[in-house]
Design a protein around this motif. Structure first.
Motif, PDB file in Angstrom:
ATOM      1  N   ASP A   1     -28.405  14.535  -6.326  1.00 20.93           N
ATOM      2  CA  ASP A   1     -29.355  13.421  -6.306  1.00 20.93           C
ATOM      3  C   ASP A   1     -30.685  13.793  -6.958  1.00 20.93           C
ATOM      4  OD1 ASP A   1     -30.041  15.231  -4.410  1.00 20.93           O
ATOM      5  OD2 ASP A   1     -30.567  13.761  -2.864  1.00 20.93           O
ATOM      6  N   CYS A   2     -30.623  14.658  -7.952  1.00 22.49           N
ATOM      7  CA  CYS A   2     -31.863  15.041  -8.655  1.00 22.49           C
ATOM      8  C   CYS A   2     -32.572  13.783  -9.156  1.00 22.49           C
ATOM      9  CB  CYS A   2     -31.551  15.952  -9.837  1.00 22.49           C
ATOM     10  SG  CYS A   2     -33.007  16.274 -10.854  1.00 22.49           S
ATOM     11  N   ARG A   3     -33.881  13.654  -8.884  1.00 21.48           N
ATOM     12  CA  ARG A   3     -34.614  12.438  -9.238  1.00 21.48           C
ATOM     13  C   ARG A   3     -35.203  12.504 -10.647  1.00 21.48           C
ATOM     14  NH1 ARG A   3     -38.790  10.970  -5.265  1.00 21.48           N
ATOM     15  NH2 ARG A   3     -38.449   8.877  -6.053  1.00 21.48           N
TER      16      ARG A   3
ATOM     17  N   ASN B   1     -38.739  15.317  -8.032  1.00 21.36           N
ATOM     18  CA  ASN B   1     -38.205  16.026  -6.866  1.00 21.36           C
ATOM     19  C   ASN B   1     -39.331  16.658  -6.057  1.00 21.36           C
ATOM     20  OD1 ASN B   1     -35.366  15.697  -7.540  1.00 21.36           O
ATOM     21  ND2 ASN B   1     -35.764  17.133  -9.200  1.00 21.36           N
TER      22      ASN B   1
ATOM     23  N   GLN C   1     -44.743  12.645  -6.288  1.00 22.90           N
ATOM     24  CA  GLN C   1     -44.670  11.210  -6.581  1.00 22.90           C
ATOM     25  C   GLN C   1     -45.771  10.874  -7.570  1.00 22.90           C
ATOM     26  OE1 GLN C   1     -42.643   8.903  -5.635  1.00 22.90           O
ATOM     27  NE2 GLN C   1     -41.824   9.261  -3.581  1.00 22.90           N
TER      28      GLN C   1
END
Ligand SMILES: [Zn+2]
Ligand SMILES: [Zn+2]
Length: 167
Positions: free
Chosen positions: A129-131, A142, A145
């Motif tokens: 689920d690497c962002r 990750n 933000q």
């Protein structure tokens, strides 16, 4: 090369022979485009004389080095991949899962190569689920933000959206 001497297997107690090999990854000609297999390939397992052939079970330890497709992080990951194979001098044609060999050795170099290749994932991801990175400011999502507005709406989609909003 990783060769198991079969007379050693036959002479082992219970005909169960423990084998272990270490070879530099360079000697296997692994692909180098999308990832690299680095360091030492460690193989260990048990060879058993079954009467009709040899049953080899073991595991291959290796390290995969790659750059994450999403966040561009440099990752080195330890892997352990198992194998379970039958080797025989002769086998009926119907028995497709038997590897044939001749002589007093079973060379598992190619097997180890294939075990590693088959186990590699299609994508290079540091985690499933690497962002990834923010396409605007480049921050690693990750870790942090950001306040960037990344909703890029195509002009045609805007028209479609308006049509849908009429209902
Ligand atoms: Zn990543
Ligand atoms: Zn951003």
């Amino acid at each position: 090369m990783m060769k198991i001497k079969l007379s050693d297997v036959n002479n082992a107690s219970g005909r169960n022979y423990r084998f272990a090999f270490n070879l530099p990854a360079d000697e296997f000609n692994f692909p180098t485009d999308d990832y690299q297999i680095i360091g030492t390939i460690e193989v260990s397992g048990i060879a058993e004389n079954t009467g009709t052939g040899y049953h080899l079970q073991g595991s291959v330890k290796c390290q995969r080095h790659f750059i994450c497709d999403r966040c561009l992080g440099k990752i080195t990951e330890d892997q352990v991949n198992d194998f379970d194979e039958i080797y025989a001098v002769d086998a009926p044609e119907t028995q497709k899962d038997v590897n044939l060999f001749s002589g007093d050795f079973v060379d598992i170099t190619d097997l180890v190569h294939d075990v590693v290749i088959v186990a590699q994932p299609m994508a290079n991801l540091c985690k499933p689920d690497c962002r990834g990175l923010c396409p605007k400011c480049g921050i690693n999502l990750n870790e942090q933000q950001c306040d960037c507005d990344t909703t890029i709406i195509d002009a045609r989609l805007t028209v479609l959206k308006k049509l849908l909003e009429k209902d």
